[in-house]
Design an enzyme around this catalytic site. Structure first.
Site, PDB file in Angstrom:
ATOM      1  N   LYS A 246       0.880  -1.176   0.000  1.00  0.00           N
ATOM      2  CA  LYS A 246       0.000   0.000   0.000  1.00  0.00           C
ATOM      3  C   LYS A 246       0.909   1.215   0.000  1.00  0.00           C
ATOM      4  O   LYS A 246       1.623   1.472   0.961  1.00  0.00           O
ATOM      5  CB  LYS A 246      -0.922   0.024   1.218  1.00  0.00           C
ATOM      6  CG  LYS A 246      -1.917   1.182   1.133  1.00  0.00           C
ATOM      7  CD  LYS A 246      -2.843   1.257   2.311  1.00  0.00           C
ATOM      8  CE  LYS A 246      -3.924   2.304   2.047  1.00  0.00           C
ATOM      9  NZ  LYS A 246      -3.413   3.586   1.585  1.00  0.00           N
ATOM     10  N   ARG A 251      -3.010   7.958  -6.563  1.00  0.00           N
ATOM     11  CA  ARG A 251      -3.587   7.013  -7.518  1.00  0.00           C
ATOM     12  C   ARG A 251      -3.630   7.646  -8.909  1.00  0.00           C
ATOM     13  O   ARG A 251      -3.865   8.840  -9.063  1.00  0.00           O
ATOM     14  CB  ARG A 251      -5.007   6.673  -7.042  1.00  0.00           C
ATOM     15  CG  ARG A 251      -5.674   5.494  -7.733  1.00  0.00           C
ATOM     16  CD  ARG A 251      -5.309   4.185  -7.074  1.00  0.00           C
ATOM     17  NE  ARG A 251      -6.105   3.109  -7.641  1.00  0.00           N
ATOM     18  CZ  ARG A 251      -7.257   2.677  -7.119  1.00  0.00           C
ATOM     19  NH1 ARG A 251      -7.753   3.242  -6.027  1.00  0.00           N
ATOM     20  NH2 ARG A 251      -7.905   1.672  -7.684  1.00  0.00           N
ATOM     21  N   ARG A 266      -7.066  10.499  -9.341  1.00  0.00           N
ATOM     22  CA  ARG A 266      -8.163   9.779  -8.699  1.00  0.00           C
ATOM     23  C   ARG A 266      -9.495  10.509  -8.893  1.00  0.00           C
ATOM     24  O   ARG A 266     -10.549   9.890  -8.944  1.00  0.00           O
ATOM     25  CB  ARG A 266      -7.848   9.623  -7.206  1.00  0.00           C
ATOM     26  CG  ARG A 266      -8.861   8.782  -6.467  1.00  0.00           C
ATOM     27  CD  ARG A 266      -8.335   8.455  -5.087  1.00  0.00           C
ATOM     28  NE  ARG A 266      -9.258   7.605  -4.371  1.00  0.00           N
ATOM     29  CZ  ARG A 266      -8.909   6.727  -3.451  1.00  0.00           C
ATOM     30  NH1 ARG A 266      -7.644   6.578  -3.147  1.00  0.00           N
ATOM     31  NH2 ARG A 266      -9.802   5.994  -2.825  1.00  0.00           N
ATOM     32  N   GLU A 295      -0.364   3.580  -8.727  1.00  0.00           N
ATOM     33  CA  GLU A 295      -0.096   4.678  -7.802  1.00  0.00           C
ATOM     34  C   GLU A 295       1.317   5.209  -8.025  1.00  0.00           C
ATOM     35  O   GLU A 295       2.264   4.437  -8.206  1.00  0.00           O
ATOM     36  CB  GLU A 295      -0.261   4.199  -6.360  1.00  0.00           C
ATOM     37  CG  GLU A 295      -0.251   5.326  -5.353  1.00  0.00           C
ATOM     38  CD  GLU A 295      -1.205   5.082  -4.186  1.00  0.00           C
ATOM     39  OE1 GLU A 295      -1.059   5.783  -3.172  1.00  0.00           O
ATOM     40  OE2 GLU A 295      -2.074   4.210  -4.292  1.00  0.00           O
TER      41      GLU A 295
END
Length: 550
Positions: A246, A251, A266, A295
């Protein structure tokens, strides 16, 4: 359809709290509309002027609206602002002002739904040094011809908050009911096209046309979202999991056709010009026409370790001296999903198949992944992610379809034990002392099942002086109303907020409050549609209660 009819329908829905009743109202109207009116009506009803994927923006802030209304009612701008401040609802305040409109020579034209839409299109395309003057001219014309109730909803549409209490799910069900097609087919077409207005036109022709909808290049779809959870619970449900890092980045959605490519944030805003180095990296990473999900992170040149999210934000927001900032802040993309390849839509393929296609078609920057049914192996991967400077890990169901815009149970984020949630900034109080010229504390909201913003907390701690400067510059131009020491904003900004626990509280409309809320970071990469829902807060509270009792 006349705009007065649209306004009366909105007024009926606004005074109707029953979900099924709202669906009945909308479905009954949908059947009466032409193919040209249908998509505009649906988008307007959702509080949108353009589809989410469209780069078109109306580009009008509250002040331009206030200037137009002041001209039409023959009063000062300050009078308009005082009226709005007294009630807090710009739409209803302007409706009241037009009831007493002095310049009775107006009302020369009846507003038509499509004509209003075309005026909005014109305004969005106006550029150059005299753009504000031209936009104001068109706004004056619209408000001059608007009946008071029409002005209420024109104002709300422009400011981005229709406030009639009907969400996407209700409109989806109304479309399905109006044209006798399955709601699931409407939802799937909406996920692929990212335009419920267009989907309504297809639904009118039958389920067959809905089934033809595919993801298209350079028409970004909403990104699949994750929820919080645990490794043990996911393993119990899935048996075998895929685990990935993560990242503490931003993003992106990358679209490529031949040598042409674009990158979307995003929030589905095109950011290609801000990060041309990333665009070139991704362009060279595959020979296929594709849509990739991933990302971007910033990397410390000396250590090779990831830098905090704010460094990425500086690059994404950059409009000038992009070249100079490319040298100061090195960005690296990490790709973890593929949505389309060579014209083939992949959202209905299981994640395991999408991952296979991704690794076969993209030569660089594919995010590392492990697949395991052992909790110890996944926990060790989690510890290594933290040691490498990442936020934690994502654990994913290998059978999951890609569901745009959905925060389902198939993707779960695992982070250190500080609980956080993303909330919309809807208001603020002015600071005191050295912060007197800044906003000091902020009112935050979640979304209810109809998509309405519901106050749930305030936050004042954890915000540095530098960040207060940034927030003031961002928010000062989207103030809708002001009363004594408080202001109300257009709902356009998202904070990530940490907290000790969730408490039941009569103070906030949500019925809950956050204990010891603390600002973590500005989520400039997230839209208000992606914030925490009241339902998820209720679920968090139930889980917290269960944990404490245990």
């Amino acid at each position: 359809m006349q705009f007065s009819e649209f306004s009366e329908i909105c007024d009926r829905i606004e005074s109707t709290r029953g979900r099924l009743d709202s669906i009945d109202i909308v479905s009954g109207v949908l059947k009466t509309l032409t193919d040209e009116e249908l998509p505009v009506f649906v988008r307007f009803l959702m509080g949108r002027i353009f589809p989410d994927w469209s780069p078109e923006k109306i580009g009008i802030g509250p002040n331009l609206v206030y200037d137009a209304v002041a001209y039409v009612v023959g009063d000062s701008r300050n009078t308009v602002i005082r009226k709005i401040n007294a009630g807090g609802d710009a739409g209803r305040a302007i409706e009241g002002l037009l009831l007493k409109k002095e310049q009775t020579s107006f009302f020369s034209e009846t507003l038509d739904l499509l004509e209003v839409y075309n005026d909005f299109i014109y305004i969005s395309g106006v550029g150059g040094g005299s753009s504000q003057k031209e936009k104001l001219k068109v706004l004056k014309k619209i408000f001059a011809n608007a009946k008071p109730i029409e002005a209420r909803y024109i104002t709300r549409l422009i400011l981005g908050e229709l406030r009639i209490g009907i969400g996407e799910g209700n409109i989806r069900d109304a479309v399905a009911k109006a044209f006798d097609v399955p709601a699931a087919a409407v939802e799937h077409a909406f996920q692929a096209s990212n335009d419920l207005g267009e989907v309504a036109v297809l639904a009118k022709s039958g389920v067959g046309d809905l089934e033809t909808v595919r993801v298209e290049l350079f028409r970004p779809v909403k990104m699949m979202l994750a929820r919080q959870g645990t490794i043990a619970a996911m393993l119990e449900e899935e048996g075998v999991l895929a685990a990935e890092y993560k990242y503490d980045g931003t993003r992106f959605q990358f679209h490529k056709k031949g040598s042409e490519c674009r990158i979307y944030s995003r929030k589905l805003e095109e950011v290609t010009k801000a990060i041309p180095d990333v665009a070139n990296m991704l362009l060279e990473a595959t020979t296929h026409d594709a849509i990739l999900d991933g990302e971007v992170i910033a990397i410390d040149e000396d250590t090779g370790r990831p830098l905090p999210f704010q460094y990425v934000l500086r690059r994404f927001r950059r409009k000038h001296d992009v070249e100079g900032h490319m040298q100061k802040i090195r960005l690296v993309p990490n790709i973890f999903d593929i949505i389309c390849i060579d014209g083939r839509t992949l959202i209905d393929e299981p994640f395991s198949e999408r991952r296979k296609i991704l690794t076969e078609s993209v030569s660089k920057f594919v995010a590392p992944q492990i697949v395991s049914d052992d909790i110890g192996t996944i926990e060790a991967f989690y510890r290594s992610a933290l040691a490498d400077g990442h936020e934690g890990i994502m654990i994913k169901s290998r059978s999951a379809h890609y569901t745009p815009g959905v925060r389902g149970k198939e993707w779960v984020k695992i982070k250190p034990a500080v609980d956080t949630m993303d909330l919309a900034v809807i208001g603020a109080e002015w600071g005191e002392g050295k912060r007197a010229k800044h906003f000091g504390s902020f009112l935050l909201a979640c979304r209810d099942e109809l998509g309405e913003l519901i106050p749930v907390s305030k936050v004042a701690t954890g915000i540095s002086d530098d960040m207060l400067d940034i927030l003031y510059d961002m928010l000062k131009d989207i103030v809708i109303s002001e009363s004594k020491n408080t202001v109300t904003f257009e709902p356009d900004t998202v904070f990530e907020v940490g907290y000790a626990e969730i408490q039941k509280s009569p103070t906030y409309e949500a019925g809950y409050a956050l204990r010891f809320p603390r600002f973590i970071r500005l989520r400039d990469d997230k839209s208000v549609e992606e914030i925490e829902t009241l339902q998820s807060i209720e679920a968090r509270f139930a889980e917290q209660t269960k944990r404490l009792q245990g």
